[in-house]
Design an enzyme around this catalytic site. Sequence first.
Site, mmCIF file in Angstrom:
data_model
loop_
_atom_site.group_PDB
_atom_site.id
_atom_site.type_symbol
_atom_site.label_atom_id
_atom_site.label_comp_id
_atom_site.label_asym_id
_atom_site.label_seq_id
_atom_site.Cartn_x
_atom_site.Cartn_y
_atom_site.Cartn_z
ATOM 1 N N GLY A 1 0.819 -1.199 0.000
ATOM 2 C CA GLY A 1 0.000 0.000 0.000
ATOM 3 C C GLY A 1 0.855 1.252 0.000
ATOM 4 N N GLY B 1 -0.390 4.316 0.099
ATOM 5 C CA GLY B 1 -1.263 5.418 0.519
ATOM 6 C C GLY B 1 -0.575 6.227 1.604
ATOM 7 N N PHE B 2 -1.394 6.844 2.463
ATOM 8 C CA PHE B 2 -0.832 7.697 3.507
ATOM 9 C C PHE B 2 0.105 6.918 4.428
ATOM 10 C CE2 PHE B 2 -4.371 10.437 2.356
ATOM 11 C CZ PHE B 2 -3.776 11.680 2.445
ATOM 12 N N GLY B 3 -0.329 5.705 4.840
ATOM 13 C CA GLY B 3 0.479 4.936 5.777
ATOM 14 C C GLY B 3 1.708 4.343 5.118
ATOM 15 N N VAL C 1 -1.873 -7.565 -4.473
ATOM 16 C CA VAL C 1 -1.670 -8.586 -3.443
ATOM 17 C C VAL C 1 -2.978 -9.352 -3.268
ATOM 18 C CG1 VAL C 1 -1.142 -8.977 -1.003
ATOM 19 C CG2 VAL C 1 0.120 -7.246 -2.302
ATOM 20 N N GLU D 1 -18.558 17.905 2.409
ATOM 21 C CA GLU D 1 -17.708 18.605 1.431
ATOM 22 C C GLU D 1 -18.239 18.393 0.017
ATOM 23 O OE1 GLU D 1 -13.561 18.936 3.888
ATOM 24 O OE2 GLU D 1 -13.611 17.390 2.363
ATOM 25 N N ASP E 1 -6.183 2.554 7.816
ATOM 26 C CA ASP E 1 -7.600 2.173 7.763
ATOM 27 C C ASP E 1 -7.807 0.674 7.973
ATOM 28 O OD1 ASP E 1 -8.156 4.778 7.220
ATOM 29 O OD2 ASP E 1 -9.000 4.455 5.218
ATOM 30 N N ALA F 1 -6.432 9.987 7.772
ATOM 31 C CA ALA F 1 -5.033 10.067 7.350
ATOM 32 C C ALA F 1 -4.050 10.237 8.517
ATOM 33 C CB ALA F 1 -4.877 11.202 6.337
HETATM 34 C C1 LIG Z 1 -13.181 10.834 -0.415
HETATM 35 C C2 LIG Z 1 -12.341 10.716 0.825
HETATM 36 C C3 LIG Z 1 -12.071 11.844 1.589
HETATM 37 C C4 LIG Z 1 -11.291 11.755 2.730
HETATM 38 N N1 LIG Z 1 -11.041 12.888 3.458
HETATM 39 C C5 LIG Z 1 -10.235 12.819 4.526
HETATM 40 C C6 LIG Z 1 -9.902 13.988 5.259
HETATM 41 O O1 LIG Z 1 -10.344 15.090 4.918
HETATM 42 N N2 LIG Z 1 -9.062 13.875 6.329
HETATM 43 C C7 LIG Z 1 -8.551 12.658 6.720
HETATM 44 O O2 LIG Z 1 -7.793 12.595 7.668
HETATM 45 N N3 LIG Z 1 -8.869 11.536 6.069
HETATM 46 C C8 LIG Z 1 -9.693 11.584 4.981
HETATM 47 N N4 LIG Z 1 -10.003 10.431 4.299
HETATM 48 C C9 LIG Z 1 -9.509 9.150 4.810
HETATM 49 C C10 LIG Z 1 -8.061 8.919 4.446
HETATM 50 O O3 LIG Z 1 -7.879 9.097 3.068
HETATM 51 C C11 LIG Z 1 -7.672 7.517 4.868
HETATM 52 O O4 LIG Z 1 -7.874 7.394 6.251
HETATM 53 C C12 LIG Z 1 -6.224 7.215 4.537
HETATM 54 O O5 LIG Z 1 -6.034 7.246 3.150
HETATM 55 C C13 LIG Z 1 -5.811 5.857 5.097
HETATM 56 O O6 LIG Z 1 -4.484 5.617 4.755
HETATM 57 P P1 LIG Z 1 -3.994 4.123 4.486
HETATM 58 O O7 LIG Z 1 -2.537 4.200 4.252
HETATM 59 O O8 LIG Z 1 -4.503 3.228 5.547
HETATM 60 O O9 LIG Z 1 -4.756 3.681 3.151
HETATM 61 P P2 LIG Z 1 -4.811 4.381 1.720
HETATM 62 O O10 LIG Z 1 -4.305 5.759 1.743
HETATM 63 O O11 LIG Z 1 -6.201 4.150 1.237
HETATM 64 O O12 LIG Z 1 -3.806 3.503 0.862
HETATM 65 C C14 LIG Z 1 -4.035 2.147 0.619
HETATM 66 C C15 LIG Z 1 -3.182 1.733 -0.564
HETATM 67 O O13 LIG Z 1 -3.202 0.316 -0.646
HETATM 68 C C16 LIG Z 1 -3.317 -0.085 -1.987
HETATM 69 N N5 LIG Z 1 -3.909 -1.406 -2.034
HETATM 70 C C17 LIG Z 1 -5.105 -1.779 -1.512
HETATM 71 N N6 LIG Z 1 -5.322 -3.081 -1.733
HETATM 72 C C18 LIG Z 1 -4.252 -3.541 -2.414
HETATM 73 C C19 LIG Z 1 -3.901 -4.813 -2.936
HETATM 74 N N7 LIG Z 1 -4.689 -5.862 -2.816
HETATM 75 N N8 LIG Z 1 -2.723 -4.937 -3.590
HETATM 76 C C20 LIG Z 1 -1.895 -3.866 -3.740
HETATM 77 N N9 LIG Z 1 -2.182 -2.642 -3.250
HETATM 78 C C21 LIG Z 1 -3.354 -2.480 -2.596
HETATM 79 C C22 LIG Z 1 -4.193 0.978 -2.618
HETATM 80 O O14 LIG Z 1 -4.015 1.055 -4.017
HETATM 81 C C23 LIG Z 1 -3.718 2.245 -1.900
HETATM 82 O O15 LIG Z 1 -2.697 2.898 -2.619
HETATM 83 C C24 LIG Z 1 -10.778 10.494 3.132
HETATM 84 C C25 LIG Z 1 -11.034 9.353 2.365
HETATM 85 C C26 LIG Z 1 -11.806 9.468 1.208
HETATM 86 C C27 LIG Z 1 -12.072 8.241 0.382
#
Ligand SMILES: Cc1cc2nc3c(=O)[nH]c(=O)nc-3n(C[C@H](O)[C@H](O)[C@H](O)COP(=O)(O)OP(=O)(O)OC[C@H]3O[C@@H](n4cnc5c(N)ncnc54)[C@H](O)[C@@H]3O)c2cc1C
Length: 417
Positions: free
Chosen positions: A14, A16-18, A82, A173, A303, A318
């Site tokens: 992943g 993403g943010f984490g 994955v 929003e 998440d 995030a």
């Molecule tokens: C529309 C929207 C608005 C938001 N607004 C806010 C906000 O204003 N403030 C705030 O704090 N939070 C906000 N959030 C929540 C925030 O985006 C999440 O809490 C944050 O992204 C979580 O980070 P993460 O690293 O857990 O997952 P993510 O950032 O979602 O990253 C997960 C990554 O894992 C990858 N992945 C998933 N499954 C697989 C797989 N099987 N194989 C390979 N890769 C995979 C994905 O492609 C992705 O890149 C919002 C979310 C959304 C959808």
Amino acid sequence: MSPGGTRPRVVIVGAGFGGLRAARALAHAPVDVVLVDRHNYHLFQPLLYQVATAGLEPEQIARPVRAVLRGQRNFEFRMTEVTGLDAPGKRIVTTDGPIAYDYLILAVGGQTNYFGLDGVERHGFGLKDIPEAIRIRNHVLRAFERAMVETDAERRRAWLTFVVVGGGPTGVEMAGALSELIRLVLVKDYPRLNVKDVRVLLLEATDRLLGPMPARLREAAAETLWRKHVEVRFGATVADYDGERVTLKSGELIPAPTLIWAAGVQAVSLTARLGLPTVRQGRVAVAPTLEVPEHPDVYVIGDAAYLEVAGAPLPMMAPVAIQMARTAAANIQRRLAGQPPASFDYRDPGSLATIGRNAAVAYIRGIGFTGFPAWVVWLVVHIIQLIGFRNKLFVLLNWAWDYFFYERAARLITTMD
Ligand SMILES: Cc1cc2nc3c(=O)[nH]c(=O)nc-3n(C[C@H](O)[C@H](O)[C@H](O)COP(=O)(O)OP(=O)(O)OC[C@H]3O[C@@H](n4cnc5c(N)ncnc54)[C@H](O)[C@@H]3O)c2cc1C
């Protein structure tokens, strides 16, 4: 020893943010980092609603992972999906074969939760990634084109009815931005349109918007939405949707070919296929040190992780993912140095939600404020958090242009489906 190499290998799933923060936090650690994602980019999800409402282009809120971590010498990226985990064998399973690890950080994020409402999932619009945001943009703009050629007044009003479900930050929003897109911009594109036919509804099942915020801020948000012509409906629970009509639990029918679902989120479905213990919303239960208790080499963050602090689960936001990334990376380094792992200590930076131009609500360190000051704080926080100088610059320019000229540059219908 690394699987095949000389240094321990940390695989992070992943970007993403984490995941991205974890990779950065390990930049100077004596490990090799392999970051895996099904996409080749990091997405700034908090601004997705602006792509959906024609304010920003997708490439302004996303950045290729290889570009972000280009300078990091112990880093490698693999774009693949994955599909499973072989924890005893210390390998993840991907569509391109297994990848061995010494330590694994799962940062796979969340997906939309439709709570079993099949009709909503089939006919409504989720907002979780770039294709979904573009689908909403195309659909909203196409609804206006359809309304312009519709001769039946009732059908025309239905085309111009936009239902957003969920009174959390995303729903608030989205509804505010949609109403402004229509009333400040599209009215100029469609001068023959009767703006009185347009309705933007925000449906919320409970009696409040922005649940965790203090009452004063929640009320200010609802008032601002009303001022911006969003009909806020409390106690409105969606029971079904067939693509033409929204059915509420009360039996009321709302004719609307547009329903945007911002009412729920859960961990990605992958978490159910990993053989790890999942709890609420499909999230993986982790120890306070962020490892999975039965598999101390596997960390889950963001998440996808479930951890309670003071009796309540940490929110799927995030800052939680970013802070967990630092703890997981630090704990891997502590273990390599023979030290005991440290517990995760969450520092809540506060919450923000914007409701269109000049309006937002902010609750930071026990202080709540609204209106223009909150809006400026929202702008600054989002610009700072966006990854990449180019993205920051283009988003800032876009916002300034839209602010002064009442424009939305990205109002293109890019597919015919
Ligand atoms: C529309 C929207 C608005 C938001 N607004 C806010 C906000 O204003 N403030 C705030 O704090 N939070 C906000 N959030 C929540 C925030 O985006 C999440 O809490 C944050 O992204 C979580 O980070 P993460 O690293 O857990 O997952 P993510 O950032 O979602 O990253 C997960 C990554 O894992 C990858 N992945 C998933 N499954 C697989 C797989 N099987 N194989 C390979 N890769 C995979 C994905 O492609 C992705 O890149 C919002 C979310 C959304 C959808």
